[in-house]
Design a protein around this motif. Structure first.
Motif, PDB file in Angstrom:
ATOM      1  N   MET A  43     -29.957  -4.422 -45.923  1.00 20.11           N
ATOM      2  CA  MET A  43     -28.845  -5.229 -46.346  1.00 20.11           C
ATOM      3  C   MET A  43     -29.267  -6.674 -46.494  1.00 20.11           C
ATOM      4  SD  MET A  43     -25.595  -4.084 -44.146  1.00 20.11           S
ATOM      5  CE  MET A  43     -25.991  -2.519 -43.402  1.00 20.11           C
ATOM      6  N   SER A  44     -28.819  -7.278 -47.552  1.00 21.35           N
ATOM      7  CA  SER A  44     -29.132  -8.692 -47.729  1.00 21.35           C
ATOM      8  C   SER A  44     -28.051  -9.531 -47.074  1.00 21.35           C
ATOM      9  CB  SER A  44     -29.245  -9.022 -49.210  1.00 21.35           C
ATOM     10  OG  SER A  44     -28.004  -8.843 -49.836  1.00 21.35           O
ATOM     11  N   SER A  45     -28.462 -10.656 -46.584  1.00 23.83           N
ATOM     12  CA  SER A  45     -27.541 -11.582 -45.939  1.00 23.83           C
ATOM     13  C   SER A  45     -26.855 -12.410 -47.013  1.00 23.83           C
ATOM     14  CB  SER A  45     -28.309 -12.481 -44.982  1.00 23.83           C
ATOM     15  OG  SER A  45     -27.451 -13.367 -44.355  1.00 23.83           O
ATOM     16  N   PRO A  46     -25.549 -12.686 -46.858  1.00 24.93           N
ATOM     17  CA  PRO A  46     -24.861 -13.476 -47.873  1.00 24.93           C
ATOM     18  C   PRO A  46     -25.405 -14.901 -47.900  1.00 24.93           C
ATOM     19  CG  PRO A  46     -23.480 -13.208 -45.951  1.00 24.93           C
ATOM     20  CD  PRO A  46     -24.702 -12.346 -45.741  1.00 24.93           C
ATOM     21  N   VAL A  47     -25.282 -15.514 -49.044  1.00 25.05           N
ATOM     22  CA  VAL A  47     -25.724 -16.890 -49.181  1.00 25.05           C
ATOM     23  C   VAL A  47     -24.604 -17.787 -48.673  1.00 25.05           C
ATOM     24  CG1 VAL A  47     -26.413 -18.683 -50.813  1.00 25.05           C
ATOM     25  CG2 VAL A  47     -27.134 -16.312 -51.169  1.00 25.05           C
ATOM     26  N   PRO A  48     -24.836 -18.557 -47.620  1.00 24.64           N
ATOM     27  CA  PRO A  48     -23.792 -19.438 -47.096  1.00 24.64           C
ATOM     28  C   PRO A  48     -23.440 -20.533 -48.088  1.00 24.64           C
ATOM     29  CG  PRO A  48     -25.603 -19.203 -45.529  1.00 24.64           C
ATOM     30  CD  PRO A  48     -26.039 -18.596 -46.823  1.00 24.64           C
ATOM     31  N   HIS A  49     -22.203 -20.966 -48.043  1.00 26.45           N
ATOM     32  CA  HIS A  49     -21.735 -22.056 -48.890  1.00 26.45           C
ATOM     33  C   HIS A  49     -21.977 -23.355 -48.146  1.00 26.45           C
ATOM     34  CE1 HIS A  49     -19.750 -19.387 -51.747  1.00 26.45           C
ATOM     35  NE2 HIS A  49     -19.485 -18.652 -50.704  1.00 26.45           N
ATOM     36  N   SER A  50     -23.082 -24.025 -48.433  1.00 22.89           N
ATOM     37  CA  SER A  50     -23.440 -25.225 -47.695  1.00 22.89           C
ATOM     38  C   SER A  50     -22.471 -26.369 -47.952  1.00 22.89           C
ATOM     39  CB  SER A  50     -24.866 -25.661 -48.040  1.00 22.89           C
ATOM     40  OG  SER A  50     -24.955 -25.897 -49.422  1.00 22.89           O
ATOM     41  N   CYS A  73      -7.490  -9.333 -39.025  1.00 19.30           N
ATOM     42  CA  CYS A  73      -8.797  -9.844 -38.603  1.00 19.30           C
ATOM     43  C   CYS A  73      -9.629  -8.700 -38.022  1.00 19.30           C
ATOM     44  CB  CYS A  73      -8.614 -10.958 -37.575  1.00 19.30           C
ATOM     45  SG  CYS A  73     -10.166 -11.669 -37.000  1.00 19.30           S
ATOM     46  N   GLU A  74      -8.969  -7.790 -37.328  1.00 22.03           N
ATOM     47  CA  GLU A  74      -9.658  -6.634 -36.746  1.00 22.03           C
ATOM     48  C   GLU A  74     -10.389  -5.834 -37.834  1.00 22.03           C
ATOM     49  OE1 GLU A  74      -7.111  -3.423 -35.137  1.00 22.03           O
ATOM     50  OE2 GLU A  74      -8.227  -3.764 -33.279  1.00 22.03           O
ATOM     51  N   ARG A  75      -9.722  -5.626 -38.963  1.00 20.75           N
ATOM     52  CA  ARG A  75     -10.349  -4.878 -40.059  1.00 20.75           C
ATOM     53  C   ARG A  75     -11.506  -5.673 -40.667  1.00 20.75           C
ATOM     54  NH1 ARG A  75      -6.682  -3.180 -44.576  1.00 20.75           N
ATOM     55  NH2 ARG A  75      -8.136  -3.401 -46.266  1.00 20.75           N
ATOM     56  N   TYR A  76     -11.313  -6.977 -40.803  1.00 27.15           N
ATOM     57  CA  TYR A  76     -12.414  -7.811 -41.307  1.00 27.15           C
ATOM     58  C   TYR A  76     -13.613  -7.755 -40.361  1.00 27.15           C
ATOM     59  CZ  TYR A  76     -15.347 -11.889 -41.485  1.00 27.15           C
ATOM     60  OH  TYR A  76     -16.447 -12.703 -41.457  1.00 27.15           O
ATOM     61  N   ARG A  77     -13.385  -7.832 -39.054  1.00 24.37           N
ATOM     62  CA  ARG A  77     -14.492  -7.790 -38.082  1.00 24.37           C
ATOM     63  C   ARG A  77     -15.292  -6.504 -38.226  1.00 24.37           C
ATOM     64  NH1 ARG A  77     -10.850  -9.621 -33.703  1.00 24.37           N
ATOM     65  NH2 ARG A  77     -10.846  -7.445 -33.089  1.00 24.37           N
ATOM     66  N   ALA A  78     -14.599  -5.369 -38.359  1.00 23.67           N
ATOM     67  CA  ALA A  78     -15.293  -4.087 -38.508  1.00 23.67           C
ATOM     68  C   ALA A  78     -16.122  -4.070 -39.793  1.00 23.67           C
ATOM     69  CB  ALA A  78     -14.282  -2.949 -38.502  1.00 23.67           C
ATOM     70  N   TRP A  79     -15.553  -4.566 -40.876  1.00 25.93           N
ATOM     71  CA  TRP A  79     -16.272  -4.619 -42.148  1.00 25.93           C
ATOM     72  C   TRP A  79     -17.473  -5.546 -42.043  1.00 25.93           C
ATOM     73  CZ3 TRP A  79     -17.293  -8.662 -45.496  1.00 25.93           C
ATOM     74  CH2 TRP A  79     -17.775  -8.303 -46.762  1.00 25.93           C
ATOM     75  N   ALA A  80     -17.294  -6.718 -41.433  1.00 27.36           N
ATOM     76  CA  ALA A  80     -18.387  -7.677 -41.299  1.00 27.36           C
ATOM     77  C   ALA A  80     -19.544  -7.088 -40.496  1.00 27.36           C
ATOM     78  CB  ALA A  80     -17.885  -8.973 -40.658  1.00 27.36           C
ATOM     79  N   ALA A  81     -19.223  -6.318 -39.457  1.00 27.04           N
ATOM     80  CA  ALA A  81     -20.266  -5.663 -38.658  1.00 27.04           C
ATOM     81  C   ALA A  81     -21.034  -4.657 -39.521  1.00 27.04           C
ATOM     82  CB  ALA A  81     -19.659  -4.976 -37.442  1.00 27.04           C
ATOM     83  N   GLN A  82     -20.329  -3.937 -40.395  1.00 34.80           N
ATOM     84  CA  GLN A  82     -20.994  -2.990 -41.293  1.00 34.80           C
ATOM     85  C   GLN A  82     -21.913  -3.717 -42.276  1.00 34.80           C
ATOM     86  OE1 GLN A  82     -17.708  -0.942 -43.104  1.00 34.80           O
ATOM     87  NE2 GLN A  82     -17.656   0.623 -41.510  1.00 34.80           N
ATOM     88  N   GLN A  83     -21.591  -4.967 -42.582  1.00 35.46           N
ATOM     89  CA  GLN A  83     -22.420  -5.766 -43.498  1.00 35.46           C
ATOM     90  C   GLN A  83     -23.614  -6.389 -42.793  1.00 35.46           C
ATOM     91  OE1 GLN A  83     -21.512  -5.477 -46.773  1.00 35.46           O
ATOM     92  NE2 GLN A  83     -20.032  -4.154 -45.760  1.00 35.46           N
ATOM     93  N   GLY A  84     -23.691  -6.216 -41.468  1.00 34.48           N
ATOM     94  CA  GLY A  84     -24.831  -6.728 -40.721  1.00 34.48           C
ATOM     95  C   GLY A  84     -24.561  -7.961 -39.891  1.00 34.48           C
ATOM     96  N   LEU A  85     -23.315  -8.425 -39.837  1.00 35.83           N
ATOM     97  CA  LEU A  85     -22.995  -9.594 -39.023  1.00 35.83           C
ATOM     98  C   LEU A  85     -23.032  -9.209 -37.554  1.00 35.83           C
ATOM     99  CD1 LEU A  85     -22.000 -12.587 -39.048  1.00 35.83           C
ATOM    100  CD2 LEU A  85     -19.691 -11.647 -38.805  1.00 35.83           C
ATOM    101  N   HIS A  86     -23.767  -9.982 -36.771  1.00 33.29           N
ATOM    102  CA  HIS A  86     -23.805  -9.772 -35.324  1.00 33.29           C
ATOM    103  C   HIS A  86     -22.440 -10.140 -34.757  1.00 33.29           C
ATOM    104  CE1 HIS A  86     -24.885 -10.038 -31.129  1.00 33.29           C
ATOM    105  NE2 HIS A  86     -24.422 -11.273 -31.126  1.00 33.29           N
ATOM    106  N   LEU A  87     -21.812  -9.225 -34.001  1.00 37.60           N
ATOM    107  CA  LEU A  87     -20.522  -9.513 -33.390  1.00 37.60           C
ATOM    108  C   LEU A  87     -20.751 -10.231 -32.067  1.00 37.60           C
ATOM    109  CD1 LEU A  87     -18.525  -6.242 -34.093  1.00 37.60           C
ATOM    110  CD2 LEU A  87     -18.609  -8.360 -35.420  1.00 37.60           C
ATOM    111  N   PRO A  88     -20.165 -11.404 -31.908  1.00 39.97           N
ATOM    112  CA  PRO A  88     -20.367 -12.165 -30.675  1.00 39.97           C
ATOM    113  C   PRO A  88     -19.658 -11.487 -29.505  1.00 39.97           C
ATOM    114  CG  PRO A  88     -18.728 -13.239 -32.046  1.00 39.97           C
ATOM    115  CD  PRO A  88     -19.285 -12.089 -32.838  1.00 39.97           C
TER     116      PRO A  88
END
Length: 101
Positions: free
Chosen positions: A1-8, A43-58
């Motif tokens: 999975m590629s990491s998204p490009v942050p909006h600097s 937000c709960e649904r977004y968190r689950a999706w973000a984890a599937q995209q590779g975001l480390h859950l704090p």
């Protein structure tokens, strides 16, 4: 999975606050998620999706609150109601919808 490009160019917390790489990545994913969802979401649904995209859950899930508030401030989505969330013993949590939906 590629990491998204942050909006600097997006300052999520004001000039006096420091933001972590995690916050920038979570916000970039949130912007993408909000734009792609055709149904109201929590937000709960977004968190689950973000984890599937590779975001480390704090360890502290409340950390997502600041990211959600930033997305609201930036106009990526709006509140459209409330729904029960498993993460809080079915207490009502805000439902969101992308502005382009």
């Amino acid at each position: 999975m590629s990491s998204p490009v942050p909006h600097s160019s997006v300052d999520l917390f004001g000039a006096d606050s420091s933001t972590s790489d995690w916050t920038v990545e979570a916000a970039a994913l949130l912007e993408r998620f909000a734009a792609s969802e055709s149904q109201p979401w929590t937000c709960e649904r977004y968190r689950a999706w973000a984890a599937q995209q590779g975001l480390h859950l704090p360890d502290e899930q409340r950390r997502f609150g600041a990211v959600i508030l930033a997305g609201l401030r930036l106009g990526w989505f709006v509140r459209v109601g409330y729904a029960p969330a498993r993460s809080s013993n079915s207490a009502p949590k805000p439902l969101y919808m992308g502005v382009g939906q």
